[in-house]
Design a protein around this motif. Sequence first.
Motif, PDB file in Angstrom:
ATOM      1  N   SER A 168      38.098  49.116  40.411  1.00 40.26           N
ATOM      2  CA  SER A 168      39.346  48.351  40.063  1.00 40.26           C
ATOM      3  C   SER A 168      39.170  46.812  39.912  1.00 40.26           C
ATOM      4  O   SER A 168      38.163  46.348  41.051  1.00 40.26           O
ATOM      5  CB  SER A 168      40.515  48.600  40.752  1.00 40.26           C
ATOM      6  OG  SER A 168      41.420  47.826  40.433  1.00 40.26           O
ATOM      7  N   LEU A 169      39.121  46.144  38.975  1.00 37.17           N
ATOM      8  CA  LEU A 169      38.858  44.762  38.593  1.00 37.17           C
ATOM      9  C   LEU A 169      39.945  43.649  39.334  1.00 37.17           C
ATOM     10  O   LEU A 169      39.613  42.818  39.628  1.00 37.17           O
ATOM     11  CB  LEU A 169      38.527  44.265  37.506  1.00 37.17           C
ATOM     12  CG  LEU A 169      37.485  45.101  36.622  1.00 37.17           C
ATOM     13  CD1 LEU A 169      37.141  44.557  35.022  1.00 37.17           C
ATOM     14  CD2 LEU A 169      36.028  45.121  37.493  1.00 37.17           C
ATOM     15  N   HIS A 170      40.815  44.321  39.701  1.00 41.39           N
ATOM     16  CA  HIS A 170      42.295  43.701  39.963  1.00 41.39           C
ATOM     17  C   HIS A 170      42.281  42.275  39.088  1.00 41.39           C
ATOM     18  O   HIS A 170      42.398  41.362  39.536  1.00 41.39           O
ATOM     19  CB  HIS A 170      42.076  43.025  41.464  1.00 41.39           C
ATOM     20  CG  HIS A 170      41.735  44.341  42.479  1.00 41.39           C
ATOM     21  ND1 HIS A 170      42.564  45.471  42.534  1.00 41.39           N
ATOM     22  CD2 HIS A 170      40.782  44.502  43.408  1.00 41.39           C
ATOM     23  CE1 HIS A 170      42.122  46.188  43.285  1.00 41.39           C
ATOM     24  NE2 HIS A 170      40.957  45.799  43.743  1.00 41.39           N
TER      25      HIS A 170
ATOM     26  N   GLY B 211      40.106  39.656  40.485  1.00 36.98           N
ATOM     27  CA  GLY B 211      40.541  39.594  41.854  1.00 36.98           C
ATOM     28  C   GLY B 211      39.306  40.345  42.562  1.00 36.98           C
ATOM     29  O   GLY B 211      38.757  39.869  43.913  1.00 36.98           O
ATOM     30  N   ASN B 212      38.659  41.517  41.994  1.00 42.24           N
ATOM     31  CA  ASN B 212      37.536  41.902  42.821  1.00 42.24           C
ATOM     32  C   ASN B 212      36.346  41.241  42.529  1.00 42.24           C
ATOM     33  O   ASN B 212      35.763  41.231  41.548  1.00 42.24           O
ATOM     34  CB  ASN B 212      37.316  43.166  42.326  1.00 42.24           C
ATOM     35  CG  ASN B 212      36.137  44.256  42.814  1.00 42.24           C
ATOM     36  OD1 ASN B 212      35.590  43.579  43.625  1.00 42.24           O
ATOM     37  ND2 ASN B 212      36.053  45.403  42.593  1.00 42.24           N
ATOM     38  N   THR B 213      35.771  40.310  43.361  1.00 45.98           N
ATOM     39  CA  THR B 213      34.832  39.213  43.266  1.00 45.98           C
ATOM     40  C   THR B 213      33.352  39.944  43.352  1.00 45.98           C
ATOM     41  O   THR B 213      32.412  39.385  42.911  1.00 45.98           O
ATOM     42  CB  THR B 213      34.873  38.181  44.314  1.00 45.98           C
ATOM     43  OG1 THR B 213      34.841  38.759  45.589  1.00 45.98           O
ATOM     44  CG2 THR B 213      35.951  37.239  44.142  1.00 45.98           C
ATOM     45  N   LEU B 214      33.379  41.194  43.739  1.00 48.90           N
ATOM     46  CA  LEU B 214      32.054  41.903  43.886  1.00 48.90           C
ATOM     47  C   LEU B 214      31.834  42.758  42.698  1.00 48.90           C
ATOM     48  O   LEU B 214      30.688  43.180  42.573  1.00 48.90           O
ATOM     49  CB  LEU B 214      31.973  43.030  45.148  1.00 48.90           C
ATOM     50  CG  LEU B 214      32.352  42.246  46.574  1.00 48.90           C
ATOM     51  CD1 LEU B 214      32.137  43.075  47.652  1.00 48.90           C
ATOM     52  CD2 LEU B 214      31.203  41.147  46.838  1.00 48.90           C
TER      53      LEU B 214
ATOM     54  N   LYS C  67      28.658  46.112  36.808  1.00 49.74           N
ATOM     55  CA  LYS C  67      30.050  46.981  37.288  1.00 49.74           C
ATOM     56  C   LYS C  67      30.900  46.887  35.679  1.00 49.74           C
ATOM     57  O   LYS C  67      31.467  48.011  35.616  1.00 49.74           O
ATOM     58  CB  LYS C  67      30.744  46.537  38.474  1.00 49.74           C
ATOM     59  CG  LYS C  67      30.021  46.434  39.673  1.00 49.74           C
ATOM     60  CD  LYS C  67      29.456  47.779  40.043  1.00 49.74           C
ATOM     61  CE  LYS C  67      28.932  47.830  41.748  1.00 49.74           C
ATOM     62  NZ  LYS C  67      28.528  46.533  41.908  1.00 49.74           N
ATOM     63  N   VAL C  68      31.130  46.105  35.209  1.00 50.00           N
ATOM     64  CA  VAL C  68      32.087  45.701  33.995  1.00 50.00           C
ATOM     65  C   VAL C  68      31.416  46.635  32.948  1.00 50.00           C
ATOM     66  O   VAL C  68      32.090  47.139  32.163  1.00 50.00           O
ATOM     67  CB  VAL C  68      32.334  44.300  33.934  1.00 50.00           C
ATOM     68  CG1 VAL C  68      32.942  44.374  32.412  1.00 50.00           C
ATOM     69  CG2 VAL C  68      32.956  43.774  34.780  1.00 50.00           C
ATOM     70  N   LEU C  69      29.959  46.688  32.650  1.00 50.60           N
ATOM     71  CA  LEU C  69      29.484  47.144  31.608  1.00 50.60           C
ATOM     72  C   LEU C  69      29.783  48.742  31.521  1.00 50.60           C
ATOM     73  O   LEU C  69      30.133  49.120  30.227  1.00 50.60           O
ATOM     74  CB  LEU C  69      27.971  47.028  31.563  1.00 50.60           C
ATOM     75  CG  LEU C  69      27.366  45.739  31.236  1.00 50.60           C
ATOM     76  CD1 LEU C  69      25.717  45.866  31.645  1.00 50.60           C
ATOM     77  CD2 LEU C  69      27.480  45.941  29.605  1.00 50.60           C
TER      78      LEU C  69
ATOM     79  N   ARG D  60      26.184  36.664  51.629  1.00 45.82           N
ATOM     80  CA  ARG D  60      27.068  37.271  52.753  1.00 45.82           C
ATOM     81  C   ARG D  60      28.006  38.064  52.350  1.00 45.82           C
ATOM     82  O   ARG D  60      28.700  39.030  53.040  1.00 45.82           O
ATOM     83  CB  ARG D  60      27.530  35.881  53.418  1.00 45.82           C
ATOM     84  CG  ARG D  60      26.629  35.063  54.087  1.00 45.82           C
ATOM     85  CD  ARG D  60      27.089  33.627  54.592  1.00 45.82           C
ATOM     86  NE  ARG D  60      28.059  34.265  55.821  1.00 45.82           N
ATOM     87  CZ  ARG D  60      27.543  34.223  57.098  1.00 45.82           C
ATOM     88  NH1 ARG D  60      26.487  34.242  57.430  1.00 45.82           N
ATOM     89  NH2 ARG D  60      28.681  34.339  58.044  1.00 45.82           N
ATOM     90  N   ILE D  61      28.783  37.744  51.377  1.00 45.67           N
ATOM     91  CA  ILE D  61      29.799  38.533  50.544  1.00 45.67           C
ATOM     92  C   ILE D  61      29.471  40.060  50.293  1.00 45.67           C
ATOM     93  O   ILE D  61      29.846  41.086  50.602  1.00 45.67           O
ATOM     94  CB  ILE D  61      30.527  38.124  49.463  1.00 45.67           C
ATOM     95  CG1 ILE D  61      31.205  36.732  50.059  1.00 45.67           C
ATOM     96  CG2 ILE D  61      31.596  38.672  48.886  1.00 45.67           C
ATOM     97  CD1 ILE D  61      31.771  35.950  48.925  1.00 45.67           C
TER      98      ILE D  61
END
Length: 428
Positions: free
Chosen positions: A328-330, A347-350, A355-357, A411-412
């Motif tokens: 989910s991209l939020h 919202g989903n910064t990771l 992941k979008v492709l 780090r994230i």
Amino acid sequence: MERFVEGRRAALQEHIQRQQEVHVVMGNEACDLDSTVSALALAYFLAKTSPTSKAAFIPVLNIPRSDFALRTETVALLRQQRIPDASLIFRDEIDLAGLHQAGLLSLTLVDHHILPRADASLEEAVVEVLDHRPLERDWAPRCRLTAELVGSCATLVTERIAQGPPGLLDGLTAALLHATILLDSVNLKPAGGKVTPRDTACVTLLESRFPELPARDVIFEALQAAKYDVSDLTTEQMLRKDLKALSSDELALGISGIYVKLEVFLHRPGLLQDLEAFCQARGFAGLVTMTVSFNERGEPFRQLAVYSQREAVRSAMCRALEEATTPSLHLHALPSPWPCISAYTQGNTLASRKKVLPILRTVLGAPLGPAASDEDVALPPTPVNSLVDECPLAQAVPPLCPHAVFERVSRIAAGQPPASPAPDSPPK
């Protein structure tokens, strides 16, 4: 090295005229700094260590010359080292297929080991492969193969040169290899997830032989800043710099990483005309632009915009992105100055472009109403990307530097909170 590079164009022309062998050393189609420097350094090494060969050893940058301005970190390093652009040979300046058909071509691949479909006929000419990725295919025994999992192909080239005749490694070659390994390995930082002991050993070796090399942090931060500096690029160049494409028999879509904040991009003069021209030239029915920035607390945030002049295509792209669950991209809608562009905060910064492709691929098979007009150009081959999809932009409000950007994202990605700024740090 200086004289070698400056003499390549004349050497190529002479060997073509005399029908003599041309040994090309060529990187991948992304033509990032690693591919460029590996090709230059290995071609120089082969020329110096092949005394019985009558071939002209020619490093080739595997992009058209017109794309060179997009490789901003490569342009910056080569110019800093006083290697003139005019001495470089690009893919559109050498007829590899013609040389092969004439029986004159030998080919060494660096920083890749699989030729694209359009170059499949050149496989017969490949005599050596030097790559730092896992092998995805086998090569004939006649092909010398080096495939080692290190952070940079320049590490393998450095090792090769270091094992050669004493004195062959000069200051220019060392400076190019040193800078490239630092950039590829995220300044040898384990948090970057790319460095190996061999990368570190090669950097140490180069520094021991050439103590005048600049400090690691200075080199890395300068190249990072150059890598994301798009101040001199047109909108078309910005979109092309970090572009991937998806296509089916019915539809083609593009997705670009852009290196300015979304609100700045959306207000560029002539944006709609540039977007339409960009998509028309590539046969794209729609285009997604993605960016990463940092908020006032130093936390990363992603934004994206969806563009299409065809409402059905734009709606399908937006619906797929909004309803995606893996991941989910939020998405949260943002105001857009243009009716043909939908803008979002992600919202989903990771969820990077990788992941979008796959989410956008679901649009390719969906019914979207009338097909594109006959005026659309043919679907382009999937472009390649010179940058790391996970890398954020160096466009945060000062004083955030590119090194800090990499540290935070690392780090994230590792599930750790971003490091807090020092109490006396200026606000971000």
